[in-house]
Every structure is written in structure tokens, then in C-alpha cells.
Motif scaffolding. Structure first.
Motif, short mmCIF file in Angstrom:
data_model
loop_
_atom_site.label_atom_id
_atom_site.label_comp_id
_atom_site.label_asym_id
_atom_site.label_seq_id
_atom_site.Cartn_x
_atom_site.Cartn_y
_atom_site.Cartn_z
N UNK A 217 0.82 -1.21 0.00
CA UNK A 217 0.00 0.00 0.00
C UNK A 217 0.85 1.26 0.00
N UNK A 218 1.83 1.34 0.88
CA UNK A 218 2.63 2.56 0.96
C UNK A 218 3.48 2.75 -0.29
N UNK A 219 4.03 1.66 -0.80
CA UNK A 219 4.84 1.76 -2.02
C UNK A 219 3.99 2.21 -3.20
N UNK A 220 2.80 1.65 -3.33
CA UNK A 220 1.96 2.01 -4.47
C UNK A 220 1.37 3.40 -4.33
N UNK A 221 1.02 3.81 -3.11
CA UNK A 221 0.60 5.19 -2.92
C UNK A 221 1.76 6.15 -3.20
N UNK A 265 0.07 -8.07 -3.18
CA UNK A 265 -0.57 -9.22 -3.82
C UNK A 265 -2.00 -9.50 -3.38
N UNK A 266 -2.59 -8.62 -2.58
CA UNK A 266 -4.02 -8.73 -2.34
C UNK A 266 -4.80 -8.09 -3.48
N UNK A 267 -4.15 -7.16 -4.17
CA UNK A 267 -4.76 -6.44 -5.30
C UNK A 267 -6.01 -5.67 -4.88
N UNK A 268 -5.89 -4.98 -3.74
CA UNK A 268 -6.89 -3.98 -3.41
C UNK A 268 -6.72 -2.81 -4.37
N UNK A 269 -7.68 -1.91 -4.38
CA UNK A 269 -7.57 -0.70 -5.20
C UNK A 269 -7.51 0.50 -4.26
N UNK A 270 -6.54 1.38 -4.51
CA UNK A 270 -6.43 2.62 -3.76
C UNK A 270 -6.71 3.78 -4.71
N UNK A 271 -7.47 4.75 -4.24
CA UNK A 271 -7.84 5.87 -5.11
C UNK A 271 -7.95 7.14 -4.29
N UNK A 295 5.07 9.72 1.08
CA UNK A 295 3.98 9.10 1.81
C UNK A 295 4.37 8.97 3.28
N UNK A 296 3.48 9.37 4.15
CA UNK A 296 3.69 9.25 5.59
C UNK A 296 2.55 8.48 6.23
N UNK A 297 2.78 8.04 7.46
CA UNK A 297 1.75 7.36 8.25
C UNK A 297 1.56 8.17 9.53
N UNK A 298 0.35 8.67 9.73
CA UNK A 298 0.05 9.53 10.88
C UNK A 298 1.03 10.70 10.96
#
Length: 315
Positions: A217-221, A265-271, A295-298
Motif C-alpha cells: 500500500x505505501x509503495x503504491x501510494x 498481492x491482495x490487489x486492493x484498489x487505492x484511489x 507518503x507518511x503514516x500519521x
């Protein structure tokens, strides 16, 4: 019986006899090329390759499971553009000593996953190779909409997610430690559950950017943030750790959020969506877009790997 005994064209006949082609296929296997309808007059295309020992192991997954995974990796990319998949083309390289039934079961998995979106396997190629390699090309239709690209996120947008993250990564960790349970996590690794319909629905609700979460998620975002020239902040509390994942993480000594935030590899979609937009059913907010970069977390940099790198990690 081996692939060598059956021969290339015998194996092709065995495989194609098991396939359904989908409504968009006007001419399937048997000629030099297939013919697929393109109502939109534009074709969305994506290709992924799976290599044995790098992307899958036969002692971890059956051929049918691998077929599902190979198809899902490409179908998810089509959905992430806001399109609907219409067809798959598959190039398969396999050892001559392999049993024909393995290729047949692979085809069953490919066809079953494609059927979830009304598509089919319409053609491809086969060759002998000491290492199993599966290259899949997916075609899709935008139904008159513009594609949703990675470069459209704007400061103030809401970051949202459809589908789940961390399940496949947890299953991978379980398998890599020599276990086969929890079965729910292992099966998530073997066959991802992709929210295919969420892609076109997000496009219809004004999504400004979208991506398939395949590498983490973080890499793709991060790809979205870079392409859009913005910063993205993810809210950790937006993710609930399921009981099975929490228990497995405790037993294996792993932070479950490393699976959720960095596992692929879950292949969720982020938008990303405008702040005033109503999120479609199945989408939930997980963060915000702001001015800046990265990208940051909190609000803080994430301490750890953010996702998969094909040239650094092995199965």
C-alpha cells in the motif's frame, strides 16, 4: 504422460478446449490472432509476468491457484484504470517433463478468474523452458469514461481503499516459515479476492487517481504521490487487524501493520477522491492528500520497508 509426449499442439488443444472466451471475443484461438470487440474505440492493455521461484512455488500453490493469481494481477490493473476487462492473452513456458494436467488446471484457474468480470482467455503462445513462466496480457474497455491515472491526485483529496491489504503478505509469511495454517491467510495468498467492480465505480464517482495495490500500500501510494506531485498521509487507525492476522502475527513475531501497510498481492484498489465526493459502496477513507512529496503514516515517515521490489526479494 508428459508435455513432451503430448506435443505443443496437442497441449494447446487440451488447454483451449477448457476455455470460455467471454462475450467480447469475436474470434478465439485457432487463427493467427484473436479478435476482441472494442466498443469504446480505445483499448486498455496491461501485462504481467509470473516466474516460478520468484512469484510462485508449486509446493505452496496448485496450478489452479496460480492461474487465479496470474489472471488477477492483470485484471486488477485494468480495474485500476477505471475499466472493465474484456480478454486475456497468455504466454506459457513450461518444462517438457511437466504433466499436461498441470497446464490444464492452470487454464482452469485463469478462465475462472477472468469469468468473474465476464472476460475470457482468447489466445496466447506456448514454449518449452526449464522454468515455468506465465506472461498474461489483459485488455479492457473504458465504456466512454476517461481513464483514471496516477497523476490526478490533488491536495485536499481523500485517499480511499477498496478491498483488503495484508492478507496475502500474512499468508506468504506463514508459508515461508514452513506452516500451512491459518488456512484463511494461506488461501488469501494463493487466491486474491479482488474488488474488480470497484474500479469502474470509482471512475464513475469522480476518482482523481487510482492504483492497484500489488507491491504494498505505501509503495503504491508512493507512485501516486510522485506522479501527482503531492504528499499522501495514511491513517493507521483506519485499518482494523483481523483476529486471524493478529494471532498469526503474535505467533510469528511480526507487526501485523507491516503486512497491512507494506504487504502486496491482495490487489486492493487505492484511489483519491475530491473531499466533497461521496465514496462508492465498498470504499473506505484511509488518508488525505496534501501539498508536498512522499507518503507518511500519521504524519511521520514509515519505519520499515514499504513494499515489494522484484529485484531484491525472492520467494
Amino acid at each position: 504422460m508428459t508435455v513432451a509426449g503430448v506435443g505443443e499442439f496437442g497441449l494447446i488443444d487440451r488447454v483451449t478446449a477448457r476455455l470460455a472466451y467471454g462475450e467480447s471475443c469475436l474470434l478465439g484461438p485457432g487463427d493467427d490472432a484473436a479478435v476482441v470487440a472494442a466498443p469504446d474505440r480505445r483499448v486498455v492493455a496491461s501485462t504481467d509476468v509470473l516466474v516460478e521461484g520468484r512469484h510462485f512455488r508449486r509446493d505452496w500453490s496448485g496450478a489452479r491457484d496460480i492461474g487465479h493469481r496470474a489472471a488477477a494481477a492483470n485484471l486488477a490493473d485494468i480495474a485500476a484504470m477505471g475499466a472493465t476487462a474484456t480478454a486475456l492473452l497468455v504466454a506459457l513456458c513450461i518444462p517438457a517433463e511437466l504433466e499436461p494436467s498441470w497446464a490444464e488446471e492452470l487454464a482452469d484457474g485463469l478462465g475462472a478468474e477472468a469469468a468473474l468480470v465476464g472476460a475470457g482467455v482468447v489466445g496466447g503462445d506456448m514454449s518449452s523452458s526449464p522454468i515455468i513462466t506465465i506472461a498474461v496480457t489483459a485488455l479492457g474497455d473504458l465504456a466512454g469514461r476517461p481513464p483514471v491515472v496516477r497523476s490526478g491526485a490533488r491536495p485536499g483529496d481523500v485517499v480511499a481503499l477498496a478491498g483488503r491489504t495484508g492478507w496475502a503478505a500474512a499468508g506468504y509469511t506463514v508459508l515461508s516459515r514452513g506452516f500451512r495454517t491459518p488456512r484463511l491467510l494461506v488461501e488469501a495468498y494463493r487466491r486474491p479476492e479482488v474488488p474488480y467492480r470497484a474500479g469502474p465505480e470509482a471512475a464513475g464517482h469522480g476518482a482523481t487517481a487510482m492504483i492497484d495495490v500489488s507491491d504494498g500500500l505505501l509503495a503504491d501510494l508512493g507512485h501516486v504521490a510522485k506522479a501527482s506531485g503531492v504528499a499522501i498521509d495514511v491513517t493507521r487507525d483506519a485499518f482494523e487487524v483481523p483476529r486471524q492476522m493478529r494471532d498469526a502475527a503474535q505467533a510469528l513475531g511480526v507487526d501485523p501493520y507491516s503486512w497491512i501497510l507494506a504487504g502486496g498481492e491482495d490487489h486492493a484498489l487505492a484511489a483519491t477522491f475530491p473531499a466533497t465526493a461521496a465514496l462508492p459502496t465498498g470504499w473506505r477513507p484511509i488518508g488525505r492528500v496534501a501539498e508536498g512529496a512522499g507518503v507518511t503514516v500519521d504524519g511521520a515517515a514509515y519505519d520499515g520497508p514499504t513494499g515489494w521490489d522484484h529485484f531484491r526479494r525472492t520467494e
